[in-house]
Design an enzyme around this catalytic site. Structure first.
Site, PDB file in Angstrom:
ATOM      1  N   ILE A  63       0.852  -1.205   0.000  1.00  0.00           N
ATOM      2  CA  ILE A  63       0.000   0.000   0.000  1.00  0.00           C
ATOM      3  C   ILE A  63       0.882   1.247   0.000  1.00  0.00           C
ATOM      4  O   ILE A  63       1.062   1.904   1.029  1.00  0.00           O
ATOM      5  CB  ILE A  63      -0.943   0.029   1.229  1.00  0.00           C
ATOM      6  CG1 ILE A  63      -1.613  -1.319   1.430  1.00  0.00           C
ATOM      7  CG2 ILE A  63      -2.000   1.104   1.072  1.00  0.00           C
ATOM      8  CD1 ILE A  63      -2.430  -1.391   2.713  1.00  0.00           C
ATOM      9  N   PRO A  64       1.475   1.572  -1.155  1.00  0.00           N
ATOM     10  CA  PRO A  64       2.239   2.818  -1.192  1.00  0.00           C
ATOM     11  C   PRO A  64       1.308   4.005  -0.926  1.00  0.00           C
ATOM     12  O   PRO A  64       0.194   4.047  -1.463  1.00  0.00           O
ATOM     13  CB  PRO A  64       2.801   2.853  -2.617  1.00  0.00           C
ATOM     14  CG  PRO A  64       2.141   1.758  -3.370  1.00  0.00           C
ATOM     15  CD  PRO A  64       1.433   0.876  -2.421  1.00  0.00           C
ATOM     16  N   HIS A  65       1.754   4.917  -0.088  1.00  0.00           N
ATOM     17  CA  HIS A  65       0.853   6.027   0.274  1.00  0.00           C
ATOM     18  C   HIS A  65       1.633   7.271   0.656  1.00  0.00           C
ATOM     19  O   HIS A  65       2.782   7.179   1.097  1.00  0.00           O
ATOM     20  CB  HIS A  65      -0.057   5.616   1.439  1.00  0.00           C
ATOM     21  CG  HIS A  65       0.721   5.239   2.664  1.00  0.00           C
ATOM     22  ND1 HIS A  65       1.197   3.969   2.855  1.00  0.00           N
ATOM     23  CD2 HIS A  65       1.142   5.966   3.728  1.00  0.00           C
ATOM     24  CE1 HIS A  65       1.857   3.928   3.995  1.00  0.00           C
ATOM     25  NE2 HIS A  65       1.852   5.119   4.546  1.00  0.00           N
ATOM     26  N   CYS A  66       1.011   8.407   0.496  1.00  0.00           N
ATOM     27  CA  CYS A  66       1.596   9.663   0.970  1.00  0.00           C
ATOM     28  C   CYS A  66       0.519  10.740   0.965  1.00  0.00           C
ATOM     29  O   CYS A  66      -0.574  10.532   0.433  1.00  0.00           O
ATOM     30  CB  CYS A  66       2.755  10.101   0.066  1.00  0.00           C
ATOM     31  SG  CYS A  66       2.266  10.619  -1.587  1.00  0.00           S
TER      32      CYS A  66
END
Lengths: 151, 117
Positions: A63-66
């Protein structure tokens, strides 16, 4: 909040081509349909986030997130890699399902963002555990499976 | 996009990432999801690299604004500055060079970034 409510069919790619973490991130960011500069900004922030620790949460899910100034509301993109990609996940196994979350900076504490992350983490693990996940051929089947698992 | 604005936005995103990473509550919630956070020093060096790309005058404005407000760029959504919620004058809001020139909010002084240009 349900996974099926935050995923938009046009932001799903069930045939990711990349074999590297950076390549997968690029493919996912493209799905958000941002202008070139916004895309570069989001990508840079995502790579910085990955430096803090992989967003591969195990069970074939990442879950890449920013949070980034270049989006005005929570944006989610989904990708599936049939071969799997090494994402330095906590279980050291390849990731097959990638759910990108980019949220705006407004909103402190970041309520919607964390709720979306929690929803995705829970729903995505259910998806990869299901035997049908790797056999899905189109986006309609993908959305149908998500809805079934939510019931 | 204006190159200095691009650096300021990247810096603000990094600062937000650092703030989130240092927040114990958020760290706990993310940890429960299997999302570990460490190696904060790598972000500090990314931040320093970006700061070196700012002109001296913008760097000093940036330092003052970060100390005072925690940010220097405000998104503009539906013609409103999201820092002070004051409407942007229509002459600026409809300018052709939004995001390619540097504009500041006349009310709060934040640099402006039009999100949905």
């Amino acid at each position: 909040m349900k996974l099926s409510e935050i995923i938009i069919p046009k932001r799903i790619n069930l045939n990711l081509k990349s074999t590297t973490k950076d390549g997968v991130l690029e493919e996912l960011v493209k799905l958000l349909n941002l202008d070139t500069h916004a895309r570069e900004t989001v990508l840079r922030t995502l790579l910085a986030r990955e430096e803090l620790g992989s967003t591969g949460i195990g069970k074939g899910v990442a879950i890449p997130h920013c949070r980034s100034l270049v989006v005005s509301k929570v944006a989610v993109a989904v990708g599936r890699s049939k071969a799997g990609v090494s994402f330095k996940s906590i279980d050291k196994k390849k990731a097959f399902l990638f759910v990108l979350i980019v949220a705006p900076p407004v909103g402190d504490p970041p309520g919607d963002y964390l709720i979306a992350l929690g929803t995705v983490a829970q729903g995505a693990r259910l998806l990869t555990k299901d035997k049908r996940f790797k056999k899905i051929r189109d986006i309609r089947q993908f959305m149908k499976l998500i809805k079934e698992l939510e019931e | 996009m204006n190159p200095q604005l691009r650096v300021l936005i990247a810096l603000q995103d990094i600062l937000l990432l650092l703030r989130d990473a240092r927040d114990p509550g958020q760290k706990r919630v993310l940890g429960k999801m299997g999302l570990k956070i460490n190696k904060l020093e790598t972000l500090e060096s990314t931040k320093a690299d970006l700061e070196r790309q700012l002109s001296p005058s913008i760097l000093s404005q940036y330092r003052r604004a970060i100390q005072r407000h925690g940010r220097i760029v405000a998104p503009v959504i539906k013609s409103v500055c999201c820092q002070c919620f004051v409407r942007i004058p229509s002459a600026i809001d409809s300018a052709e060079d939004r995001n390619t020139s540097l504009y500041r909010c006349e009310n709060c002084g934040m640099y402006l970034y039009w999100v949905d240009k």
